[in-house]
Design a protein around this motif. Structure first.
Motif, mmCIF file in Angstrom:
data_model
loop_
_atom_site.group_PDB
_atom_site.id
_atom_site.type_symbol
_atom_site.label_atom_id
_atom_site.label_comp_id
_atom_site.label_asym_id
_atom_site.label_seq_id
_atom_site.Cartn_x
_atom_site.Cartn_y
_atom_site.Cartn_z
ATOM 1 N N ALA A 1 0.823 -1.204 0.000
ATOM 2 C CA ALA A 1 0.000 0.000 0.000
ATOM 3 C C ALA A 1 0.862 1.261 0.000
ATOM 4 C CB ALA A 1 -0.939 -0.004 1.204
ATOM 5 N N GLU A 2 1.919 1.233 0.775
ATOM 6 C CA GLU A 2 2.821 2.386 0.796
ATOM 7 C C GLU A 2 3.495 2.587 -0.561
ATOM 8 O OE1 GLU A 2 5.362 1.366 4.032
ATOM 9 O OE2 GLU A 2 4.004 2.178 5.583
ATOM 10 N N ALA A 3 3.912 1.483 -1.179
ATOM 11 C CA ALA A 3 4.619 1.583 -2.461
ATOM 12 C C ALA A 3 3.698 2.011 -3.591
ATOM 13 C CB ALA A 3 5.267 0.238 -2.796
ATOM 14 N N THR A 4 2.428 1.640 -3.530
ATOM 15 C CA THR A 4 1.508 1.967 -4.626
ATOM 16 C C THR A 4 0.888 3.353 -4.484
ATOM 17 O OG1 THR A 4 -0.207 0.720 -3.431
ATOM 18 C CG2 THR A 4 0.918 -0.408 -5.242
ATOM 19 N N ALA A 5 1.244 4.079 -3.457
ATOM 20 C CA ALA A 5 0.701 5.428 -3.284
ATOM 21 C C ALA A 5 1.144 6.374 -4.395
ATOM 22 C CB ALA A 5 1.120 5.993 -1.921
ATOM 23 N N ASP A 6 2.267 6.047 -5.058
ATOM 24 C CA ASP A 6 2.747 6.923 -6.144
ATOM 25 C C ASP A 6 3.273 6.113 -7.324
ATOM 26 O OD1 ASP A 6 5.047 5.876 -5.054
ATOM 27 O OD2 ASP A 6 6.051 7.804 -4.736
ATOM 28 N N SER A 7 2.723 4.911 -7.542
ATOM 29 C CA SER A 7 3.233 4.041 -8.608
ATOM 30 C C SER A 7 2.329 4.009 -9.835
ATOM 31 C CB SER A 7 3.394 2.602 -8.075
ATOM 32 O OG SER A 7 2.133 2.061 -7.727
ATOM 33 N N GLY A 8 1.342 4.886 -9.900
ATOM 34 C CA GLY A 8 0.411 4.893 -11.012
ATOM 35 C C GLY A 8 1.018 5.440 -12.292
ATOM 36 N N PRO A 9 0.252 5.385 -13.386
ATOM 37 C CA PRO A 9 0.795 5.766 -14.699
ATOM 38 C C PRO A 9 1.236 7.214 -14.791
ATOM 39 C CG PRO A 9 -1.576 5.398 -14.813
ATOM 40 C CD PRO A 9 -1.137 4.903 -13.485
ATOM 41 N N ASP A 10 0.664 8.108 -13.986
ATOM 42 C CA ASP A 10 1.028 9.525 -14.037
ATOM 43 C C ASP A 10 1.702 9.992 -12.759
ATOM 44 O OD1 ASP A 10 -0.203 9.843 -16.611
ATOM 45 O OD2 ASP A 10 -2.147 9.809 -15.587
ATOM 46 N N GLY A 11 2.255 9.047 -12.018
ATOM 47 C CA GLY A 11 2.903 9.399 -10.764
ATOM 48 C C GLY A 11 1.951 9.477 -9.588
ATOM 49 N N GLY A 12 0.672 9.278 -9.829
ATOM 50 C CA GLY A 12 -0.294 9.234 -8.744
ATOM 51 C C GLY A 12 -0.397 7.825 -8.201
ATOM 52 N N ALA A 13 -1.500 7.550 -7.542
ATOM 53 C CA ALA A 13 -1.658 6.255 -6.890
ATOM 54 C C ALA A 13 -2.073 5.170 -7.873
ATOM 55 C CB ALA A 13 -2.695 6.358 -5.780
ATOM 56 N N THR A 14 -1.650 3.963 -7.571
ATOM 57 C CA THR A 14 -2.211 2.745 -8.158
ATOM 58 C C THR A 14 -3.300 2.255 -7.211
ATOM 59 O OG1 THR A 14 -0.134 2.078 -9.207
ATOM 60 C CG2 THR A 14 -1.729 0.332 -8.745
ATOM 61 N N VAL A 15 -4.445 1.887 -7.734
ATOM 62 C CA VAL A 15 -5.477 1.295 -6.887
ATOM 63 C C VAL A 15 -5.038 -0.127 -6.528
ATOM 64 C CG1 VAL A 15 -7.880 0.540 -6.731
ATOM 65 C CG2 VAL A 15 -7.317 2.698 -7.880
ATOM 66 N N LEU A 16 -4.837 -0.366 -5.252
ATOM 67 C CA LEU A 16 -4.404 -1.676 -4.764
ATOM 68 C C LEU A 16 -5.631 -2.418 -4.251
ATOM 69 C CD1 LEU A 16 -2.223 -3.747 -3.926
ATOM 70 C CD2 LEU A 16 -2.024 -2.489 -1.753
ATOM 71 N N VAL A 17 -5.965 -3.517 -4.924
ATOM 72 C CA VAL A 17 -7.143 -4.304 -4.567
ATOM 73 C C VAL A 17 -6.689 -5.606 -3.921
ATOM 74 C CG1 VAL A 17 -9.268 -5.371 -5.394
ATOM 75 C CG2 VAL A 17 -8.365 -3.336 -6.553
ATOM 76 N N ILE A 18 -7.068 -5.812 -2.674
ATOM 77 C CA ILE A 18 -6.813 -7.074 -1.988
ATOM 78 C C ILE A 18 -8.109 -7.879 -2.045
ATOM 79 C CG2 ILE A 18 -6.051 -8.205 0.124
ATOM 80 C CD1 ILE A 18 -3.927 -6.432 -1.187
ATOM 81 N N ASP A 19 -8.067 -8.968 -2.769
ATOM 82 C CA ASP A 19 -9.233 -9.804 -3.004
ATOM 83 C C ASP A 19 -9.297 -10.872 -1.915
ATOM 84 O OD1 ASP A 19 -11.202 -11.489 -3.910
ATOM 85 O OD2 ASP A 19 -10.354 -11.790 -5.904
ATOM 86 N N GLU A 20 -10.194 -10.664 -0.949
ATOM 87 C CA GLU A 20 -10.292 -11.546 0.209
ATOM 88 C C GLU A 20 -11.531 -12.447 0.130
ATOM 89 O OE1 GLU A 20 -7.938 -8.997 3.662
ATOM 90 O OE2 GLU A 20 -10.121 -9.197 3.800
#
Length: 374
Positions: free
Chosen positions: A188-207
């Protein structure tokens, strides 16, 4: 697909040669192939559901509650109690016709042409299909040999691909392996700025199988207050024994949920579905009474398989991935010939068995011994 005499149709090029998704649905004594709960809802739950559906039937001339806020409130209360989450409200919840539709909503909102969705193989076979259907590019990262996720390597792969969405099943299907809280937090920390434009990636945990996890593995729901780009998907199909009802749901920040409201079809949850789900949630304890029993039976089956020299993935779900077999189809067919249906899925050489009743698992063990000689 079978050929028919018809005019040439303007089929999308990426659908040419594709087949509909589906596991075998066969009439055999022991159905252990699609991770269903082997116990039907008790009579008292059936009666409550029937009464709720009867009441809903009197309103079927009207469209259902489009925002289904009563159901969302009930789901928020369940997750709060189940996972000791804090601050969950109606606005944090979403629901649809199975978690499959929830996932499609996520990719319709956050995927699309020019964007990428990523997961780590082997994993749920529907993930690439969600990507295809939403015109999102699919990328599969890699797992360790034991099917666990190397979080440092996963983060590196995510930063290379810059996906708009990452899908991670925990417990994973078909392997049963789960992430711990530290891993989810790091992702979650790593995906806060890993998106295509430097923004967030939506991290989905499928439980989808979360209720079957072993002690010491808290739900990712407990982290929602810290990460607005984190979403946690669940289902009532497994632990609630409601696979036939088709009710999946998601918990996330209200602003993320609001975008799912934009892409859903109008009135997508019928009044009957809402009534069934709300009635079932009134009986959570009764419906989940066998979950602990199924966990014990899973662990016993893992031990039994390993004692026979088989490779078995650690499982936090209600199924087990095991192998390896030079010809897994031969083993699968041999079990089927003896009235036991399991799943031919995952890496080559492996098979997956759902955890059934005591009688189901005795039949599975006996059939496997007959087919393989061990």
């Amino acid at each position: 697909m079978p050929e028919r005499c018809a005019p040439s149709l303007p089929l999308r090029a990426d659908l040419v040669g594709e087949q509909p998704y589906g596991a075998p649905q066969l009439d055999v004594p022991h159905l252990l192939n699609v991770n269903e709960n082997p116990y039907p809802p008790p009579a008292e739950v059936v009666a409550d559901i029937a009464a709720a559906v009867t009441e809903a039937a009197g309103t079927l001339n009207r469209y259902p509650d489009r925002e289904f806020r009563d159901l969302r409130a009930d789901l928020a209360a369940y997750l709060t109690a189940e996972s000791a989450a804090t601050g969950l409200t109606t606005d944090h919840l979403w629901a649809a016709n199975g978690s499959n539709e929830v996932m499609l909503h996520l990719l319709l909102a956050f995927g699309g042409p020019g964007r990428t969705v990523m997961s780590f193989a082997p994993t749920y076979s529907m993930y690439p299909e969600y990507a295809r259907d939403s015109l999102t590019t699919w990328k599969a990262g890699t797992r360790r040999a034991d099917f666990s996720v190397d979080v440092a390597e996963a983060i590196e792969q995510i930063r290379t691909e810059r996906p708009s969405v990452v899908l991670l099943a925990s417990p994973n299907n078909p392997t049963g392996t789960a992430l711990d809280s530290a891993d989810v937090r790091a992702l979650a920390e790593a995906t806060a700025d890993s998106g295509p434009d430097g923004g967030a990636t939506v991290l989905v945990i499928d439980e989808a199988y979360a209720e079957f996890r072993r002690e010491g593995r808290p739900s990712a729901v407990t982290l929602l207050g810290e990460f607005a780009h984190l979403a946690v998907a669940r289902t009532m199909s497994k632990a609630f024994a409601l696979a036939g009802a088709r009710l999946g749901y998601l918990a996330a920040a209200p602003e993320l949920v609001d975008w799912l409201r934009v892409v859903r079809l109008p009135y997508h949850l019928s009044a009957v579905t809402q009534a069934v789900a709300r009635a079932a949630l009134r009986h959570t304890g009764v419906l989940q009474a066998q979950v602990a029993e199924l966990r014990v039976r899973r662990d016993e089956t893992v031990t039994w398989l390993r004692e026979r020299g088989l490779e078995v993935a650690d499982s936090d779900a209600n199924f087990i991935l095991f192998g390896r077999y030079p010809d897994r189809h031969e083993v699968w067919q041999g079990l089927l010939d003896r009235g036991v249906l399991i799943r031919e899925t995952g890496p080559q050489g492996y098979l997956r068995v759902s955890i059934g009743t005591r009688e189901d698992m005795a039949a599975f063990r006996g059939a496997l011994e007959e087919v393989t000689g061990r």
